[in-house]
Every structure is written in C-alpha cells, then in structure tokens.
Scaffold this motif. Sequence first.
Motif, PDB file in Angstrom:
ATOM      1  N   LEU A 290       0.823  -1.171   0.002  1.00 57.29           N
ATOM      2  CA  LEU A 290      -0.061  -0.072   0.125  1.00 57.29           C
ATOM      3  C   LEU A 290       0.895   1.295  -0.068  1.00 57.29           C
ATOM      4  CD1 LEU A 290      -2.634   1.434   0.426  1.00 57.29           C
ATOM      5  CD2 LEU A 290      -2.309   1.229   2.945  1.00 57.29           C
ATOM      6  N   ILE A 291       0.586   2.275  -0.895  1.00 59.15           N
ATOM      7  CA  ILE A 291       1.414   3.470  -1.021  1.00 59.15           C
ATOM      8  C   ILE A 291       0.457   4.546  -0.730  1.00 59.15           C
ATOM      9  CG2 ILE A 291       2.954   4.707  -2.249  1.00 59.15           C
ATOM     10  CD1 ILE A 291       3.880   2.318  -3.915  1.00 59.15           C
ATOM     11  N   ILE A 292       0.786   5.542  -0.029  1.00 56.96           N
ATOM     12  CA  ILE A 292       0.059   6.566   0.318  1.00 56.96           C
ATOM     13  C   ILE A 292       0.658   7.880   0.378  1.00 56.96           C
ATOM     14  CG2 ILE A 292      -1.595   7.895   2.202  1.00 56.96           C
ATOM     15  CD1 ILE A 292      -2.861   5.120   2.810  1.00 56.96           C
ATOM     16  N   THR A 293       0.118   8.964  -0.045  1.00 57.65           N
ATOM     17  CA  THR A 293       0.829  10.245   0.115  1.00 57.65           C
ATOM     18  C   THR A 293       0.262  10.944   1.228  1.00 57.65           C
ATOM     19  OG1 THR A 293       1.288  10.549  -2.215  1.00 57.65           O
ATOM     20  CG2 THR A 293       1.428  12.399  -1.000  1.00 57.65           C
ATOM     21  N   SER A 294       0.904  11.069   2.283  1.00 59.08           N
ATOM     22  CA  SER A 294       0.443  11.902   3.673  1.00 59.08           C
ATOM     23  C   SER A 294       1.647  12.440   4.205  1.00 59.08           C
ATOM     24  CB  SER A 294      -0.198  11.022   4.570  1.00 59.08           C
ATOM     25  OG  SER A 294      -0.871  11.374   5.656  1.00 59.08           O
ATOM     26  N   PRO A 295       1.320  13.964   4.720  1.00 54.75           N
ATOM     27  CA  PRO A 295       0.461  14.825   4.028  1.00 54.75           C
ATOM     28  C   PRO A 295       0.568  14.979   2.596  1.00 54.75           C
ATOM     29  CG  PRO A 295       2.139  15.956   5.112  1.00 54.75           C
ATOM     30  CD  PRO A 295       2.464  14.580   5.178  1.00 54.75           C
ATOM     31  N   THR A 296      -0.718  15.421   1.925  1.00 55.74           N
ATOM     32  CA  THR A 296      -0.543  15.757   0.281  1.00 55.74           C
ATOM     33  C   THR A 296       0.207  16.984   0.114  1.00 55.74           C
ATOM     34  OG1 THR A 296      -2.630  17.241   0.541  1.00 55.74           O
ATOM     35  CG2 THR A 296      -2.747  14.794   0.391  1.00 55.74           C
ATOM     36  N   TYR A 297       0.548  17.179  -0.945  1.00 55.15           N
ATOM     37  CA  TYR A 297       1.109  18.665  -1.338  1.00 55.15           C
ATOM     38  C   TYR A 297       0.526  19.763  -0.766  1.00 55.15           C
ATOM     39  CZ  TYR A 297       3.804  21.482  -4.780  1.00 55.15           C
ATOM     40  OH  TYR A 297       4.412  22.375  -5.406  1.00 55.15           O
ATOM     41  N   PHE A 298      -0.851  19.674  -0.713  1.00 54.80           N
ATOM     42  CA  PHE A 298      -1.723  20.814  -0.129  1.00 54.80           C
ATOM     43  C   PHE A 298      -1.974  20.799   1.382  1.00 54.80           C
ATOM     44  CE2 PHE A 298      -2.855  20.538  -4.544  1.00 54.80           C
ATOM     45  CZ  PHE A 298      -2.939  21.660  -4.943  1.00 54.80           C
ATOM     46  N   GLY A 299      -1.371  19.958   2.074  1.00 55.31           N
ATOM     47  CA  GLY A 299      -1.106  19.837   3.536  1.00 55.31           C
ATOM     48  C   GLY A 299      -2.292  19.134   4.386  1.00 55.31           C
TER      49      GLY A 299
ATOM     50  N   GLN B  31      -2.600  -0.323  10.433  1.00 53.95           N
ATOM     51  CA  GLN B  31      -3.057  -1.656  11.067  1.00 53.95           C
ATOM     52  C   GLN B  31      -3.671  -2.358  10.340  1.00 53.95           C
ATOM     53  OE1 GLN B  31      -5.623  -0.578  14.651  1.00 53.95           O
ATOM     54  NE2 GLN B  31      -5.384  -2.541  15.462  1.00 53.95           N
ATOM     55  N   LEU B  32      -4.718  -1.848   9.443  1.00 49.07           N
ATOM     56  CA  LEU B  32      -5.362  -2.788   8.605  1.00 49.07           C
ATOM     57  C   LEU B  32      -4.242  -3.530   7.485  1.00 49.07           C
ATOM     58  CD1 LEU B  32      -7.975  -4.025   7.158  1.00 49.07           C
ATOM     59  CD2 LEU B  32      -8.103  -1.667   5.897  1.00 49.07           C
ATOM     60  N   ALA B  33      -3.600  -2.658   7.072  1.00 47.53           N
ATOM     61  CA  ALA B  33      -2.713  -3.363   5.979  1.00 47.53           C
ATOM     62  C   ALA B  33      -1.775  -4.279   6.485  1.00 47.53           C
ATOM     63  CB  ALA B  33      -1.800  -2.150   5.387  1.00 47.53           C
ATOM     64  N   HIS B  34      -1.305  -4.197   7.766  1.00 48.06           N
ATOM     65  CA  HIS B  34      -0.316  -5.018   8.429  1.00 48.06           C
ATOM     66  C   HIS B  34      -0.872  -6.423   8.559  1.00 48.06           C
ATOM     67  CE1 HIS B  34       3.088  -1.919   9.662  1.00 48.06           C
ATOM     68  NE2 HIS B  34       3.367  -2.336   8.335  1.00 48.06           N
ATOM     69  N   ALA B  35      -2.198  -6.232   8.986  1.00 47.09           N
ATOM     70  CA  ALA B  35      -3.063  -7.242   9.501  1.00 47.09           C
ATOM     71  C   ALA B  35      -3.273  -8.234   8.078  1.00 47.09           C
ATOM     72  CB  ALA B  35      -4.553  -7.098   9.812  1.00 47.09           C
ATOM     73  N   LYS B  36      -3.081  -7.651   7.035  1.00 45.55           N
ATOM     74  CA  LYS B  36      -3.450  -8.343   5.613  1.00 45.55           C
ATOM     75  C   LYS B  36      -1.766  -8.700   5.162  1.00 45.55           C
ATOM     76  CE  LYS B  36      -7.972  -6.949   4.755  1.00 45.55           C
ATOM     77  NZ  LYS B  36      -8.671  -8.444   4.970  1.00 45.55           N
ATOM     78  N   ASN B  37      -0.886  -8.338   5.790  1.00 44.78           N
ATOM     79  CA  ASN B  37       0.673  -8.590   5.498  1.00 44.78           C
ATOM     80  C   ASN B  37       0.996  -7.622   4.261  1.00 44.78           C
ATOM     81  OD1 ASN B  37       1.020 -10.631   7.250  1.00 44.78           O
ATOM     82  ND2 ASN B  37      -0.148 -12.188   6.300  1.00 44.78           N
ATOM     83  N   LEU B  38       0.507  -6.469   4.149  1.00 47.19           N
ATOM     84  CA  LEU B  38       0.896  -5.602   3.086  1.00 47.19           C
ATOM     85  C   LEU B  38       2.165  -4.765   3.584  1.00 47.19           C
ATOM     86  CD1 LEU B  38      -1.878  -6.194   2.134  1.00 47.19           C
ATOM     87  CD2 LEU B  38      -1.926  -3.919   1.156  1.00 47.19           C
ATOM     88  N   VAL B  39       3.075  -4.579   2.939  1.00 50.42           N
ATOM     89  CA  VAL B  39       4.149  -3.532   3.100  1.00 50.42           C
ATOM     90  C   VAL B  39       3.583  -2.077   2.909  1.00 50.42           C
ATOM     91  CG1 VAL B  39       6.296  -2.627   2.666  1.00 50.42           C
ATOM     92  CG2 VAL B  39       6.036  -4.955   2.535  1.00 50.42           C
ATOM     93  N   VAL B  40       3.750  -1.108   3.830  1.00 51.11           N
ATOM     94  CA  VAL B  40       3.101   0.078   3.866  1.00 51.11           C
ATOM     95  C   VAL B  40       4.267   1.081   3.489  1.00 51.11           C
ATOM     96  CG1 VAL B  40       1.622   1.998   4.945  1.00 51.11           C
ATOM     97  CG2 VAL B  40       1.227  -0.396   5.406  1.00 51.11           C
ATOM     98  N   ILE B  41       4.294   1.857   2.542  1.00 53.33           N
ATOM     99  CA  ILE B  41       5.058   2.913   2.093  1.00 53.33           C
ATOM    100  C   ILE B  41       4.380   4.257   2.069  1.00 53.33           C
ATOM    101  CG2 ILE B  41       6.437   3.744   0.211  1.00 53.33           C
ATOM    102  CD1 ILE B  41       6.889   1.096  -0.699  1.00 53.33           C
ATOM    103  N   VAL B  42       4.778   5.232   2.962  1.00 56.14           N
ATOM    104  CA  VAL B  42       4.282   6.395   2.975  1.00 56.14           C
ATOM    105  C   VAL B  42       5.196   7.502   2.398  1.00 56.14           C
ATOM    106  CG1 VAL B  42       3.274   8.313   4.513  1.00 56.14           C
ATOM    107  CG2 VAL B  42       2.765   5.781   5.038  1.00 56.14           C
ATOM    108  N   ASP B  43       4.980   8.255   1.415  1.00 56.76           N
ATOM    109  CA  ASP B  43       5.450   9.561   0.796  1.00 56.76           C
ATOM    110  C   ASP B  43       5.131  10.585   1.740  1.00 56.76           C
ATOM    111  OD1 ASP B  43       6.528  11.630  -0.597  1.00 56.76           O
ATOM    112  OD2 ASP B  43       5.709  11.109  -2.257  1.00 56.76           O
TER     113      ASP B  43
END
Length: 490
Positions: free
Chosen positions: A162-171, A181-193
Amino acid sequence: MIEQKAMPLVEAVHAHQARERVSLHVPGHKAGQGLAQELAAYARHMGRLDVTELPGVDDLHHPTGPILVAQRLAAAAFGADETYFLVGGSTVGNLAAILTAIRPGDLVVVARNAHQSVWSGLELAGAQIVPIFPEMDSGIAGPVTLATVEQALRKFPTCKALIITSPTYFGTASELAPIVQLAHAKNLVVIVDEAHGAHLAFHAELPKSAVHVGADLIVHSTHKMLGAFTQTALLHVNGSQVDRSALRKWLRILQSSSPSYLLLASVDSARQQMATEGEQLLSWTMTALQSARERLAKRLPGLIVDPVRRELNDPFKWVLDAHRIHVTGFALEHLLRERFGIYAELATARHVLFVWTYASSQRDMDLVVEALCEVEKDLPKADYPILNIMQSREVAEHPIALHNLAQRFPREVEGPLRDAIGHVVTEALTPYPPGIPYVLRGEVLTVETAQLLLEFYTAEQRIDGLLDRSEPCVRYFVEAAEQKGGEAVS
C-alpha cells in the motif's frame, strides 16, 4: 535518551579542513578557492564543506564513522528503527522503497494523487496498480480514508503493498494509524510518501507522522519543511518486513557514488536543529500563523480553504481559493509575484498554495496579509467553473499495468491531441509543480482533463510529457473541448 546536540558529520568535515594543507583529490574547486568570482562571493566558505570520501569523513554507501552516527541520531530524532540519508531528494527514496518492497507483477494499492516518482518506481518494478482516490474538498485532493483502503483490499485481496501520500502537497494528512493497522493485518508493506511532513514528528499538535504509527518505509524531504539544502531527504525503515540488504543495494544503485557532503552536512544540521529546538520553533510559528489567518479571514472571508478535519491539516500550508475573489489562481499568483515580490509554491486554475515553515517571520506574514487585501481591491471580477481532476469513484475496477502498453495504442494517437481524447495515453501528463500526473499511462484522456491541461498551458506552466508547446497543440485542445461539449469520454 540519545544526546541530540552533536552534529557528527558537520564536525567531521570541519576537522578534516583543519588538518588538510594540500588537496590532491576531487572536487576540482579545492575547498572553494577555485570557484568563479561571481559564485565565490556567495559560496566560498560553503565550498569548504564540499569534500569527498576521505579518511575521517566516512562513506555514505558504507558508513562506519560520522555518517553512521548521524543516521542513527536521525533515526532516534524521528522515531524510526533505521534511517538513511538521501542526496537525490524524496524521488530516490520513493524509488528505492518501491524497488525493495515490490516484485514484478505484484498488485499494489496506490493513492491516485501520488507523486510522479512513485509511478516511475512502480513502472520500474513491473507492478500492477490498484488506484484509490482521495476525498475531495473545494477541488483539492484530501485524505485517503480507511473505508477506501478496505474496499480496495476486498476487491483485490492478493495485493502486496500500500502506498499513500500523507500529508498531501496541499497539507492534508490521512488518518494513518488504522490504515497501517489494517494493511499489516493483511501482510501488506506500507510505504508512505511523507515528503511534505518531515516536521510532523516534532510537535504534538501536528498530524501524526507515519513513522510514529508504524509504517514500514517512510520518505521525508528535509529541504521542504526543514532547514536542509534542496535535494536532501531521509528514508526511514520500521519493522521486519523490509529487506534491509536489498534496500541498501538499491540506494547504492540509485544514488551518486560521490554524494555531496555539503548536502549531507545540511541534513545533519537540520536534524540537530529540530531535535533540540523544533518544538519551540514550530510552536511560535503556528501561533503567529493562526493570528495572521484570523486577520485575513476577517477581511477576506473564505479566501483560505478551511479543512473539513482540522486535526488532519498542516497549519503550515495555506491553500487560497482564488475563485472566492472571482479570479484564477494563475492571475492571483502573478499579481502577488509581480507587484509584491511574493513567490508562491504553486498556482492552479483555482488555487494558490503558500508554504510556511519554522523559518517564516512575522514580517513575512504581515506583508502577505496586507498584499492579499490590497490585490483583491484591484482585481477584475469574473465567474469561473469549478473543475476537479480526481475521479469520483474510490477504487478502480481493474488494476492498471504500467509497462508493455504501447501495442494497445493506434499510431495516430501520437499525433494531434485532439485525436487523443477518448484514447488510452502512452505518456503521463504531469504539470510541475506539483509533479502529480493528471493522466497516467494506461488512463483515458478526457475532455475535462484536457481543459485543465490547457489552463496550465496557457498560464505557461510546465507540463511534463507534453513536449510540443506549439500553437497547433493548443488549438487541438480547444477544438476537442468544443466538439465534445465539455463532457468526459468514458
């Protein structure tokens, strides 16, 4: 608790310069003494920090001395298990994170408002994407919700990351804790920009940093909201899902073998400043900005977009809705720049984005408030339609392959853009800034999107992927919009 006052990398470079009498190594300017006169007037002393991999100053790709200590101090300051210094911006952090975590053919859930470097990394990795769409607020991409992520994972249960941008360019930040927590429960790697959120870790009243909620790979730009030089960033790692050896391999491949110690030292310095003074500096600026915002709201109500959820909003970002004073964002930005010397971060057809930081002064805030009030009096008034670029659907019906698409396109689509409307495009079209693709490879070019791109074009904004800036190029956009009656092609 680790003592954060030290700046081991800065200190090591200073110590080297005190020892060295003759430089018989690169760089060629020899500690600044060979810089051209015009540049030397500004940068001669900075040149003394621009050394190379020498005994005592360590090696970014095999750190055993001051760089290793500096990275460990950064990990402690930001709250990560491990931290890597970057000299290729957040771009190289996103690329390295994606190439480490994702294999060819993997399904990846990606927020559609991701930066172009994320899409480039996914293309290089040979991934297939499941795009999810953020909530919209006043024409601006807001947070990705837990419900949207849940919907995507129900439809595509074999997703790997799962890849999420947070905060966005606009804040606007997403509520990351339950999503991670949900992603890890399903064994996903979480990447946050989290390129625009390097300051979040240093004040409790700001949205929570992705580092603090357990995301696996987090990217910070240290030059956007902190005091490091442009092109610097950090890549943080948490948990056991990330192959650290593979990550180091990709960083060696993607980064220069001769990284700038001037840039590295600035990261070390910015970390030390935030770790020792960050809360105080941020608190003062947040209080001053709130006062300035209230003064402006009394005189021009509604000009600054108020977030739906204030606790997820970064107060250092001001988004101005220029349509509230009946002008385009492009016109407002131009007047502020030409009349007052106020340079905004971004303008669109509707919005202007201001980026404040801990370094912004009271004088800056006062000048901006007065300039906005004065400009508003003289602006010609007009009505503008509101156009949103993000789609209303939350999850795409089918994953999109970002590679090997060319055979699907008729040859004539590469010609006039008029003919491209209604077709899948071969090249992402990306206004810069902000560097978020308005059309991805594999997506359909709609009339609505073409109209928005035309607005950027006529305002002389850069559009990556649109190489032909000739007059016929504009005409094709206009003709297509007229022929289709402004309706998107499904």
